[in-house]
Design a protein around this motif. Sequence first.
Motif, mmCIF file in Angstrom:
data_model
loop_
_atom_site.group_PDB
_atom_site.id
_atom_site.type_symbol
_atom_site.label_atom_id
_atom_site.label_comp_id
_atom_site.label_asym_id
_atom_site.label_seq_id
_atom_site.Cartn_x
_atom_site.Cartn_y
_atom_site.Cartn_z
ATOM 1 N N SER A 42 0.833 -1.198 0.000
ATOM 2 C CA SER A 42 0.000 0.000 0.000
ATOM 3 C C SER A 42 0.867 1.247 0.000
ATOM 4 O O SER A 42 1.783 1.383 0.822
ATOM 5 C CB SER A 42 -0.924 -0.006 1.220
ATOM 6 O OG SER A 42 -1.922 0.982 1.091
ATOM 7 N N GLU A 276 -8.093 -2.450 -5.661
ATOM 8 C CA GLU A 276 -8.528 -1.138 -5.196
ATOM 9 C C GLU A 276 -10.035 -1.212 -4.914
ATOM 10 O O GLU A 276 -10.858 -0.987 -5.801
ATOM 11 C CB GLU A 276 -8.243 -0.068 -6.249
ATOM 12 C CG GLU A 276 -6.825 -0.073 -6.814
ATOM 13 C CD GLU A 276 -5.788 0.550 -5.885
ATOM 14 O OE1 GLU A 276 -6.091 0.700 -4.677
ATOM 15 O OE2 GLU A 276 -4.685 0.879 -6.346
ATOM 16 N N THR A 304 -2.421 -1.810 -3.464
ATOM 17 C CA THR A 304 -3.604 -1.083 -3.038
ATOM 18 C C THR A 304 -3.137 0.251 -2.482
ATOM 19 O O THR A 304 -2.013 0.360 -1.989
ATOM 20 C CB THR A 304 -4.415 -1.880 -2.006
ATOM 21 O OG1 THR A 304 -5.695 -1.281 -1.822
ATOM 22 C CG2 THR A 304 -3.708 -1.988 -0.671
ATOM 23 N N ASN A 308 -8.186 4.216 -0.846
ATOM 24 C CA ASN A 308 -9.260 3.272 -0.545
ATOM 25 C C ASN A 308 -9.729 3.406 0.901
ATOM 26 O O ASN A 308 -10.931 3.353 1.180
ATOM 27 C CB ASN A 308 -8.769 1.835 -0.762
ATOM 28 C CG ASN A 308 -8.476 1.516 -2.207
ATOM 29 O OD1 ASN A 308 -9.378 1.314 -3.006
ATOM 30 N ND2 ASN A 308 -7.199 1.482 -2.556
#
Length: 395
Positions: A42, A276, A304, A308
């Motif tokens: 992330s 995502e 990701t 989000n």
Amino acid sequence: MLALALAAILLLWAAVLLAFAGPLAARWREPVLRHPVLVIESDDWGAGPLAQADALARLSTLLQHIRDHSGRPAVMTLGLILEVPDGPRIAATHCAEYHALPLADPRFDAVRAAIQSGIRAGVFAPQLHGQCHYWPPALLAAARDTPAVRDWLTAPEPASTEDLPSPLQSRWVDASSLPSRALTPAAIQQAIATEAADYQALFGSAPQVAVATTFVWNDAVEAAWAQAGIEAIITPGRRATCRNAAGQPGCVDATMLAGERSLAGPSFLVRDVYFEPALGHAPQRLADGLRARTRQGRACLVETHRFNFLQAPDASLTALEAGLREALASCPDLRFAAPLELAHAMRNHDPAWVEIRLKPRLAAWRARLDEIPRFRRLSQLSGLALPLALLGGRA
């Protein structure tokens, strides 16, 4: 006649194999992992919206409750950004000067505490994403002609870099006009030395894993990273070195497989599964990616982003938990790991991680063949797909 026909077929197959000898050999050399491995990657955390503190705390709690067969919790890397613009100070100069609001500022105390708490719990693995998610001189130049960039740069609250035009989010090129212009190696080296020192001051150790913002970087960046102590570089499997006239990452000058080494020394890892939830990606996407990479004998590095968990926190957390639990259900021997651990295991050919038996290596190699451009089509047209299938795989 039968012998001549057979000889002709064998020659044709040999020609196809010879034409693709490089990529075929590279995929044979690529390490094959003994077990399914999953890493949630992330980016964009650190300096930025203060709401990150709550998002990080919720992520840490979720990850600690999901464990692999050895009892290890799920691991999420945090691609860290160390500063955002100090909007009021920049506004006072009418965008003539850049001033930074660093992650060390007291305003980010709760964000830093949430990061450190997750690191201590073993669920966050910090990575160097950059001092900032842009090249400051490029941002100042763009602000002169683009009111939206000027407004973003002078905002009173810590900025969200996701709101910048995409080309300006690339740190290692000047994308104030397109196509982008290269930065000098000296400027790159100085910038990376500064951000590595700031990272160490914040987290107590030098950065060991780096991921370029927007996956745009070059040899000079890799050399500077290596000098700063970086041991592993996260990639999408290819290196873009510019933003083209359309603003897209371009000028691709290299491709790489997991475990290969940069000329500067660090190992490459490949992140190529995208998840995502705020964009509608279903939990099954994560589990499907894991199964596909496991067939190829590869780790599944899932990309990701911070947005989000800021824009749709409840739905994204629910989707992440469902995806992780589905991954565990489909691959019970799954291992959670941090990228540096994985890079070390591949570099050292650690037998606890890396397969040495011929049959599993051959099966993984066959599963990798479809990704070679044009190979599958030519193997089918030539009939080479048949002997490959008879070996137990697919071409």
